[in-house]
Design an enzyme around this catalytic site. Sequence first.
Site, PDB file in Angstrom:
ATOM      1  N   ASP A 109     -13.532  -0.245  -2.523  1.00  0.00           N
ATOM      2  CA  ASP A 109     -12.062   0.271  -3.065  1.00  0.00           C
ATOM      3  C   ASP A 109     -12.869   0.271  -4.391  1.00  0.00           C
ATOM      4  OD1 ASP A 109     -10.051  -0.018  -2.135  1.00  0.00           O
ATOM      5  OD2 ASP A 109      -9.810  -1.367  -0.771  1.00  0.00           O
ATOM      6  N   ASP A 126      -7.112   3.065  -3.811  1.00  0.00           N
ATOM      7  CA  ASP A 126      -5.591   2.454  -3.570  1.00  0.00           C
ATOM      8  C   ASP A 126      -4.618   3.014  -3.990  1.00  0.00           C
ATOM      9  OD1 ASP A 126      -4.948   0.140  -2.312  1.00  0.00           O
ATOM     10  OD2 ASP A 126      -4.492  -0.157  -4.710  1.00  0.00           O
ATOM     11  N   GLU A 136      -5.857   5.849  -0.089  1.00  0.00           N
ATOM     12  CA  GLU A 136      -4.792   5.584   0.020  1.00  0.00           C
ATOM     13  C   GLU A 136      -3.289   6.311  -0.196  1.00  0.00           C
ATOM     14  OE1 GLU A 136      -2.030   1.959   1.366  1.00  0.00           O
ATOM     15  OE2 GLU A 136      -3.376   1.934  -0.812  1.00  0.00           O
ATOM     16  N   HIS A 160      -5.700  -3.907   6.479  1.00  0.00           N
ATOM     17  CA  HIS A 160      -5.584  -4.954   5.961  1.00  0.00           C
ATOM     18  C   HIS A 160      -3.385  -5.178   5.690  1.00  0.00           C
ATOM     19  CE1 HIS A 160      -6.248  -2.562   2.930  1.00  0.00           C
ATOM     20  NE2 HIS A 160      -6.049  -3.914   1.516  1.00  0.00           N
ATOM     21  N   ASP A 161      -3.186  -4.531   5.865  1.00  0.00           N
ATOM     22  CA  ASP A 161      -1.761  -4.382   5.128  1.00  0.00           C
ATOM     23  C   ASP A 161      -0.980  -4.769   6.557  1.00  0.00           C
ATOM     24  OD1 ASP A 161      -2.492  -4.561   2.825  1.00  0.00           O
ATOM     25  OD2 ASP A 161      -2.786  -2.322   2.794  1.00  0.00           O
TER      26      ASP A 161
HETATM   27  C1  GLC Z   1      -2.771  -1.436  -1.242  1.00  0.00           C
HETATM   28  C2  GLC Z   1      -3.427  -2.235  -0.989  1.00  0.00           C
HETATM   29  C3  GLC Z   1      -2.904  -3.294  -0.921  1.00  0.00           C
HETATM   30  C4  GLC Z   1      -2.557  -3.448  -2.097  1.00  0.00           C
HETATM   31  C5  GLC Z   1      -1.687  -2.629  -2.898  1.00  0.00           C
HETATM   32  C6  GLC Z   1      -2.276  -2.895  -4.088  1.00  0.00           C
HETATM   33  O1  GLC Z   1      -1.682  -0.570  -0.519  1.00  0.00           O
HETATM   34  O2  GLC Z   1      -4.881  -1.679   0.284  1.00  0.00           O
HETATM   35  O3  GLC Z   1      -3.801  -4.678   0.058  1.00  0.00           O
HETATM   36  O4  GLC Z   1      -2.221  -4.829  -2.001  1.00  0.00           O
HETATM   37  O5  GLC Z   1      -2.383  -1.568  -2.757  1.00  0.00           O
HETATM   38  O6  GLC Z   1      -3.073  -2.754  -5.269  1.00  0.00           O
END
Ligand code: GLC
Length: 537
Positions: A103, A200, A259, A324-325
């Site tokens: 990541d 990310d 993402e 995980h979110d």
């Molecule tokens: C992404 C991650 C999340 C994190 C956010 C800020 O959405 O998946 O877990 O809190 O970025 O980095």
Amino acid sequence: MTTPWWKTGVNYEIYPRSFQDTDGDGVGDLKGIIQHLDYLNDGTPNSLGVDAIWLTPFYPSPFYDFGYDVKDYCGIDPMFGTMEDFDTLIEKAHKRGIKIVIDLVFDHTSHRHPWFIESRLSKDSPKRDWYIWKDTRPNNWKAFFGGSAWTYDKETDQYYLHSFLPEQPDLNWRNRDVREALFDIVRFWMDKGVDGFRLDVINFIYKDREYRSNPFCFGRRPYEMQHHIYDRNQPEAHQALQELRQLVDLYGEKMLVGEIALDKGEDSTVASAFYGKNNDELHLAFNFEFLNCSWKAKAFRKAVDLWESSLPPGGWPNYVLSNHDMPRHYSRYARWGHTEKRAKIAAMMLLTLRGTPFLYYGEEIGMRNVRVPRWKFQDPVGKRYWPFHPGRDEERTPMQWNTNDNAGFTIGQPWLPLSRDYKKNNVQNQLADPDSLLSFYRRLIWLRKKIPTLLTGDYRVVENSADDYCYTYLREDKDGRYLIALNFSSRILDLNLASGLSATGQLILSTLTADQDNICLNPLKLCGNEGMLIKLK
Ligand code: GLC
């Protein structure tokens, strides 16, 4: 030409804090992941058979956002182990044919990152321009985790920008030195043999040059009451991703999966734009459509159609049910008496659609969201927004390995509570049960590897006489034709399928029975909550 691994492989997301603890501190570590590599893929159908693991951040961090606040991009937090452990992990994973994806959190750093510490020192600091500083709040931008996106820093009497927590200051991607420094980090990990990167919130990296205020819209929390047209999705991001893509392409077959955070109601075309018009940006932009689908045949079908039609020519789809979110799909689709059957249908869909599947650790044993008492909350989102948002701890609880204390996850105090059902629901028990969800995942993943049509064949919807309840599609190419029929309802269906299909087929896999018989397609009989994979004659 062979198909690249990131198109055909099954990816498995590991949240290292929760996978396996080997030193008794209650937090998972890299050695713990190494310990379970054979479970993930030992080269035989006795294992799950995943082809790649994506590790969420393991870098040194003060953990305000559980590792998504990085203070050293080229290190390993002692909580997770050492760089030697990481090297061993890569070596042992590669020996088993498992790729390693890591990541990269490049929108922001931790406020404890040496770059920010230096930037913050004075207005003339050489790193001042590495972050975004202003004399006053120039606009109405909000932070994703609450409050203004601008925090006042009294040392230099200015405000800095943070799209997430104040402890996560945003980098200034318009500064060439920042981009160079980040690209060096990419080189560092590729030189180590890493096979891909999950980027990310990569659509946040550039902000509007003029820092204009976002327009208002209706929403639940202040962040959702803005259209994020100026603080993300800026055209300059595409150019930067093209450069990044050129860099990783120099290293052979690597994967960039990004993402792309979307506004409520924004559809996947926003995400698919990050493949690049000429497929020269991300290899994959996460498709989160399923995370918002209700348990309805038409909802999933629509989500797939939308994605298939929004990709640029040659763009490759991908699918995700849990991460995980977001609340785990086993809990999202829970329905008394039907949940396990639904989980098998969901798995069959995820693993037979055209596109790269991403699994989330524990989904193969039907891990649920675990209720975490408020005083044990860890996630900043839960702490701030409870009871409107329970936070993300519930989907991050420790992996349930066996019937030992703490499900074999740790001999210490687990950092988050375990599911109360772990004595029953765990890997050990499910491995011993041929009808378990885990056995089903294993069968399906290994079957997939043997049937190239399921990997790369075309996808085509087949109309059926019960479209409201059942989603039917074909995967086909010169080597074969496969029909997938997924009954999202609990009624028995006698399906008439669109003409042009053969009258019979061979059942390869059902979510309900072990039968593998010849089967009549005219009509096709499906039990309630049954999914079938059928080879057409
Ligand atoms: C992404 C991650 C999340 C994190 C956010 C800020 O959405 O998946 O877990 O809190 O970025 O980095």
